[in-house]
Structures are given as structure tokens and as C-alpha cells.
Design a protein around this motif. Structure first.
Motif, PDB file in Angstrom:
ATOM      1  N   PRO A  15       1.675   6.839 -11.437  1.00  0.00           N
ATOM      2  CA  PRO A  15       2.872   7.671 -11.557  1.00  0.00           C
ATOM      3  C   PRO A  15       3.827   7.351 -10.404  1.00  0.00           C
ATOM      4  O   PRO A  15       3.394   7.157  -9.273  1.00  0.00           O
ATOM      5  N   GLY A  16       5.106   7.271 -10.712  1.00  0.00           N
ATOM      6  CA  GLY A  16       6.109   7.034  -9.681  1.00  0.00           C
ATOM      7  C   GLY A  16       6.321   5.593  -9.290  1.00  0.00           C
ATOM      8  O   GLY A  16       7.107   5.307  -8.384  1.00  0.00           O
ATOM      9  N   CYS A  17       5.647   4.656  -9.968  1.00  0.00           N
ATOM     10  CA  CYS A  17       5.799   3.250  -9.575  1.00  0.00           C
ATOM     11  C   CYS A  17       7.083   2.624 -10.116  1.00  0.00           C
ATOM     12  O   CYS A  17       7.459   1.541  -9.686  1.00  0.00           O
ATOM     13  N   GLY A  18       7.764   3.280 -11.055  1.00  0.00           N
ATOM     14  CA  GLY A  18       9.048   2.777 -11.523  1.00  0.00           C
ATOM     15  C   GLY A  18       9.109   2.387 -12.986  1.00  0.00           C
ATOM     16  O   GLY A  18      10.122   1.864 -13.442  1.00  0.00           O
ATOM     17  N   ASP A  86       4.413  -0.569  -7.568  1.00  0.00           N
ATOM     18  CA  ASP A  86       5.554  -0.380  -6.676  1.00  0.00           C
ATOM     19  C   ASP A  86       5.358  -1.319  -5.495  1.00  0.00           C
ATOM     20  O   ASP A  86       4.356  -1.202  -4.774  1.00  0.00           O
ATOM     21  N   VAL A  87       6.305  -2.239  -5.252  1.00  0.00           N
ATOM     22  CA  VAL A  87       6.140  -3.224  -4.172  1.00  0.00           C
ATOM     23  C   VAL A  87       6.157  -2.586  -2.792  1.00  0.00           C
ATOM     24  O   VAL A  87       5.837  -3.257  -1.805  1.00  0.00           O
ATOM     25  N   THR A  88       6.495  -1.292  -2.694  1.00  0.00           N
ATOM     26  CA  THR A  88       6.497  -0.602  -1.404  1.00  0.00           C
ATOM     27  C   THR A  88       5.264   0.276  -1.216  1.00  0.00           C
ATOM     28  O   THR A  88       5.130   0.934  -0.189  1.00  0.00           O
ATOM     29  N   ASP A  89       4.367   0.285  -2.188  1.00  0.00           N
ATOM     30  CA  ASP A  89       3.216   1.192  -2.158  1.00  0.00           C
ATOM     31  C   ASP A  89       1.931   0.404  -2.398  1.00  0.00           C
ATOM     32  O   ASP A  89       1.588   0.070  -3.531  1.00  0.00           O
ATOM     33  N   ARG A  90       1.228   0.112  -1.309  1.00  0.00           N
ATOM     34  CA  ARG A  90       0.010  -0.697  -1.398  1.00  0.00           C
ATOM     35  C   ARG A  90      -1.031  -0.053  -2.305  1.00  0.00           C
ATOM     36  O   ARG A  90      -1.736  -0.740  -3.039  1.00  0.00           O
ATOM     37  N   ARG A  91      -1.134   1.268  -2.327  1.00  0.00           N
ATOM     38  CA  ARG A  91      -2.114   1.943  -3.192  1.00  0.00           C
ATOM     39  C   ARG A  91      -1.847   1.602  -4.655  1.00  0.00           C
ATOM     40  O   ARG A  91      -2.764   1.392  -5.423  1.00  0.00           O
ATOM     41  N   SER A  92      -0.570   1.545  -5.054  1.00  0.00           N
ATOM     42  CA  SER A  92      -0.268   1.234  -6.452  1.00  0.00           C
ATOM     43  C   SER A  92      -0.669  -0.206  -6.787  1.00  0.00           C
ATOM     44  O   SER A  92      -1.076  -0.484  -7.907  1.00  0.00           O
ATOM     45  N   LEU A  93      -0.583  -1.113  -5.806  1.00  0.00           N
ATOM     46  CA  LEU A  93      -1.034  -2.492  -6.021  1.00  0.00           C
ATOM     47  C   LEU A  93      -2.560  -2.548  -6.112  1.00  0.00           C
ATOM     48  O   LEU A  93      -3.104  -3.208  -6.996  1.00  0.00           O
TER      49      LEU A  93
END
Length: 191
Positions: A15-18, A86-93
Motif C-alpha cells: 500500500p502506498g507504493c504508487g 516505491d524507489v524511496t522505501d526499501r521495505r517495499s522493495l
């Protein structure tokens, strides 16, 4: 006129990754002003988000499904899956291979194989050069390790690379409707 070929495309990611912002940008069309007007809000009940285009002298309908909860979509058998982060959120990667890729294998196999996969980095405009930043090379490496067919990045807010990403998605989704299918021969391709 030939029959319209329909391809279902599932966007998976935290959620919130775009994901919804990307679909909002796409819904404005190719000639929408980039970055100036607020993007429209999309609602889950409006799904699928439909895009009718013509490619290869044939009409195509692309039905996009956006979810961060695949348990609601296990009956869907997508032709193409896009794993978003999200390229700014390591957890999402980290969650792409640990959560979302596993969900694809568990829920979306067709004829014993996973559908074609794309890994898509979103919020490219928000990337800041600092320790822990996710560079495209790292995302591409992870996409290769997961045997994704495609890797790309874009910014839905500014519109940077959105047209190119949509073209790549459309080409791959259209190929899923051919006898050869949409799987890439020889490994992950960078868009």
C-alpha cells in the motif's frame, strides 16, 4: 474489423507504493499536462481500470487491477503481473520477492507457469541520493533474480517515463494474446 483482444493486468505491491497514482496518470491520457494538474482519485470499486488502444493493426483492451491484498483477487487469472515498489522505501522493495512474487506463484499460475512479470519502480521523482537509496541497478538485479521479464521505473506525479512504461506494458500484454505468449526469451529486459 477484428475482435478486440482483452488482456488483464494485475498490479501488486505494498500500500502506498504508487500503483493507484500510476493508474491515475494513465487515465488522463498521453497528452495530459505532466505535473501541473492534480491527478484524479481512483476508487477500488471502479476496477478494472480499462484502456482501449490499437496496436499491430488490432484493437486491444487492457483491464488493470490494482491491489495490495491479493486474497481479494485469487479468482482473477491475470495475463500479465506487474510487481510494484516505491524507489524511496526499501521495505517495499524487500517485499517484492518475499511477499508479492510468492503470491504470484501461489495464486496466479496459468497452465503450470507464472504469467509474464514486470518489476516496476515507482516514485522515481522522489529518489534522493543518500545512504540506503534504491538505484535502478539494484532493482534490475532483483528483477533478474526473480526471473521477471521486464524492469522499469517511472514517476506518475511528474509523468517521467510513464508513456514509455505504458508502451512496454501494452506490448507485453498484447503478446500474451499470441501463440508465443508474453514471456521474454533470454532473461529480464530493461525498459
Amino acid at each position: 474489423m477484428e475482435d478486440t483482444k482483452t488482456a488483464s493486468i494485475l498490479l501488486l505491491g505494498d500500500p502506498g507504493c504508487g500503483k493507484s497514482t500510476l493508474l491515475s496518470r494513465l487515465s488522463q491520457g498521453q497528452h495530459a499536462p505532466k505535473g501541473s494538474a492534480p491527478l484524479p482519485k481512483l476508487h477500488d470499486l471502479d476496477q478494472p481500470f480499462i484502456f482501449d488502444i490499437s496496436m499491430y493493426n488490432r484493437p486491444y483492451r487492457f483491464e488493470f487491477y490494482d491491489t495490495s491484498s491479493p486474497e481479494n483477487y485469487t479468482l482473477l487469472q491475470p495475463d500479465f503481473v506487474i510487481l510494484c515498489f516505491d524507489v524511496t522505501d526499501r521495505r517495499s522493495l524487500i517485499n517484492v520477492p518475499q511477499v508479492w512474487r510468492k503470491d504470484v506463484t501461489r495464486n496466479y499460475k496459468k497452465d503450470g507457469d507464472d504469467p509474464p512479470l514486470m518489476m516496476l519502480g515507482l516514485k522515481r521523482d522522489a529518489r534522493v541520493e543518500e545512504e540506503g537509496v534504491i538505484y535502478p541497478q539494484e532493482g534490475y538485479r532483483i528483477a533478474q533474480e526473480m526471473r521477471c521479464d521486464r524492469y522499469a521505473e517511472c514517476s506518475a506525479v511528474t509523468g517521467e517515463l510513464v508513456s514509455e512504461v505504458f508502451e512496454d506494458i501494452a506490448r507485453t500484454a498484447a503478446k500474451t494474446k499470441t501463440d508465443a505468449g508474453g514471456l521474454t526469451q533470454g532473461g529480464c529486459m530493461v525498459m
